[in-house]
Design a protein around this motif. Structure first.
Motif, PDB file in Angstrom:
ATOM      1  N   ILE A  96      13.535 -10.063  -0.068  1.00 25.05           N
ATOM      2  CA  ILE A  96      13.510  -8.627  -0.362  1.00 25.05           C
ATOM      3  C   ILE A  96      13.762  -8.445  -1.848  1.00 25.05           C
ATOM      4  N   SER A 156       7.709 -11.221   2.522  1.00 24.95           N
ATOM      5  CA  SER A 156       8.491 -10.511   1.503  1.00 24.95           C
ATOM      6  C   SER A 156       8.217  -9.013   1.530  1.00 24.95           C
ATOM      7  N   LEU A 157       9.247  -8.277   1.088  1.00 25.67           N
ATOM      8  CA  LEU A 157       9.164  -6.836   0.894  1.00 25.67           C
ATOM      9  C   LEU A 157       9.601  -6.517  -0.523  1.00 25.67           C
ATOM     10  N   ILE A 168      10.981  -3.135  -2.395  1.00 24.95           N
ATOM     11  CA  ILE A 168      11.434  -1.778  -2.061  1.00 24.95           C
ATOM     12  C   ILE A 168      11.848  -1.071  -3.342  1.00 24.95           C
ATOM     13  N   SER A 226      15.312   2.135   4.401  1.00 29.36           N
ATOM     14  CA  SER A 226      14.611   0.848   4.441  1.00 29.36           C
ATOM     15  C   SER A 226      15.149  -0.096   5.517  1.00 29.36           C
ATOM     16  N   ILE A 247      13.380  -3.298   7.528  1.00 31.75           N
ATOM     17  CA  ILE A 247      13.856  -4.671   7.333  1.00 31.75           C
ATOM     18  C   ILE A 247      14.171  -5.323   8.674  1.00 31.75           C
ATOM     19  N   ALA A 263      10.972  -6.124  10.484  1.00 33.50           N
ATOM     20  CA  ALA A 263      10.300  -7.278   9.878  1.00 33.50           C
ATOM     21  C   ALA A 263      10.966  -8.580  10.314  1.00 33.50           C
ATOM     22  N   LEU A 305       2.258  -9.081   1.196  1.00 34.13           N
ATOM     23  CA  LEU A 305       3.608  -8.541   1.061  1.00 34.13           C
ATOM     24  C   LEU A 305       3.519  -7.031   1.237  1.00 34.13           C
ATOM     25  N   LEU A 306       4.637  -6.412   1.549  1.00 30.79           N
ATOM     26  CA  LEU A 306       4.653  -4.966   1.728  1.00 30.79           C
ATOM     27  C   LEU A 306       5.394  -4.332   0.555  1.00 30.79           C
ATOM     28  N   ASN A 307       4.677  -3.500  -0.206  1.00 31.97           N
ATOM     29  CA  ASN A 307       5.276  -2.760  -1.310  1.00 31.97           C
ATOM     30  C   ASN A 307       5.705  -1.394  -0.781  1.00 31.97           C
ATOM     31  N   VAL A 308       7.018  -1.220  -0.633  1.00 31.79           N
ATOM     32  CA  VAL A 308       7.578  -0.028   0.009  1.00 31.79           C
ATOM     33  C   VAL A 308       8.073   0.929  -1.073  1.00 31.79           C
ATOM     34  N   ILE A 337       3.851   2.589   2.268  1.00 31.39           N
ATOM     35  CA  ILE A 337       3.865   1.140   2.479  1.00 31.39           C
ATOM     36  C   ILE A 337       2.485   0.602   2.143  1.00 31.39           C
TER      37      ILE A 337
END
Length: 399
Positions: A167, A199-200, A202, A223, A227, A230, A244-247, A370
């Protein structure tokens, strides 16, 4: 049991009698053994039906054995772009440690490297120093976010080989659109994806003179369900692996309109360069002086000094002329070196008529945007559909 009798010097009748006696004795011994092993009907059999006390002893010993070898918690690794002392990172780590379901490890830049992009450090030695952060195992590193993740996942810093999830956050400032390419925070999450770890990234859409630290705390709370979802689905093997997730969390995160899967927009902050003087920013002059001295030393140590190194040594004897204006006025002698100082600032700009499915518009409209970011941009629609389906099921299970 086989018995051998040598009969060279004994009568045949005596040999036959001895053999009969030995056979009878063997039969008697074997019968006795069988009677001891198999109890008569109705008799208690301790080997087949243990007493309640022995059952308790077995259960107790099993419990002790399980306690001796406790299950290891999944490792969650946290980094960011703003540095190890950032309140967003601290608040996130505190929340994960309080959860008590994870072993939390931290490796973050020693200083703010928010706009370092995906740069890594070569030909220089990095230092990693342990720090105290809310019960986590934490290090600060004199490098970029990509350095921190690469070092941590290499196995050289921590004893484990790979965490379950990486993260990067919680970061202040949006990484929407083309800002993603400048973002050190996104680079940290991308480096994890390159290394094969989910991966995230945030980030909170921090508004200058409007946002405050309590907004970061709210962003952490927003968040956490994502998490947890995930981590649960990584264990099940249903978490999207190719991105990857761009939050991106809106500035007023406590009143967000929900999660929305978006596409990366073309939006970016404007880059504003302005000239400054070394007198107003003495650290700039000191930094440049140190760099020049370092360059001279390296050139002197090199046995195959290049022409550029020789020119650098020549420039060290010239008189520096510091100017603030953009253009150079007047004539300068060959023994003078013109030196200018500039500073770069990101200036936010509004963008109109943006598609509602783009990250910037969804964020400004109050949604938690997201955005899946893949190393292979050609399969974008397939990834977006995959993430949308996963998010719908994952968050439903969290509620």
């Amino acid at each position: 049991m086989a018995t051998s009798v040598r009969n060279n010097f004994m009568p045949q009748s005596l040999i036959a009698n001895l053999q009969q006696v030995l056979i009878s004795r063997n039969d008697a011994v074997e019968g006795k053994i069988q009677r001891e092993e198999v109890p008569p009907t109705g008799a208690p059999c301790s080997s087949l039906s243990p007493s309640p006390a022995s059952v308790g002893d077995v259960s107790k010993s099993k419990t002790v054995e399980e306690n001796d070898y406790p299950k290891t918690k999944p490792v969650v690794f946290v980094t960011n772009g703003e540095g190890v002392e950032s309140p967003g990172l601290t608040l996130l780590v505190q929340a994960l440690v309080r959860d008590a379901r994870f072993d939390v490890h931290v490796c973050a830049p020693q200083s703010d490297r928010s706009v370092s992009g995906h740069s890594v450090t070569t030909r220089e030695t990095l230092s990693a120093c342990s720090v105290e952060i809310s019960g986590a195992t934490a290090f600060e590193v004199t490098g970029t976010p990509a350095d921190c993740v690469s070092l941590a996942l290499s196995g050289a810093l921590f004893s484990w080989s790979k965490p379950v999830l990486v993260i990067s956050g919680v970061n202040r400032g949006s990484s929407c659109g083309h800002n993603m390419f400048y973002s050190g925070a996104v680079a940290g999450a991308r480096e994890a994806l390159i290394c094969g770890v989910p991966s995230l990234c945030i980030s909170l859409n921090w508004k200058k003179d409007v946002s405050c630290e309590s907004d970061l705390k709210d962003a952490v709370n927003v968040s956490l369900p994502l998490i947890h979802a995930a981590l649960r689905d990584i264990e099940k093997g249903t978490f999207p692996k190719s991105c990857l997730l761009n939050v991106e969390i809106p500035s007023r995160s406590s009143t967000n309109k929900g999660f929305k899967v978006t596409r990366q927009s073309l939006w970016r902050s404007s880059l504003s360069w302005r000239a400054v003087s070394a007198n107003r920013h003495p650290s700039a002059g000191h930094f440049m002086s140190n760099q020049q001295s370092l360059g001279i030393k390296l050139a002197q140590l090199s046995r195959d000094a290049s022409a550029a190194g020789a020119a650098r040594r020549l420039n060290s004897h010239r008189k520096n002329v510091e100017i603030e204006s953009v253009g150079v006025a007047g004539n300068f002698s060959p023994q003078q070196t013109v030196k200018k100082y500039f500073r770069l600032e990101f200036v936010e700009k509004e963008q109109e008529n943006v598609d509602e499915d783009l990250d910037y518009r969804a964020l400004e409209d109050g949604f938690v945007a997201i955005t899946p970011l893949s190393l292979n941009p050609t399969n974008w629609f397939e990834i977006q559909s995959l993430v949308s389906n996963w998010l719908a099921v994952a968050l439903a299970n969290e509620q």
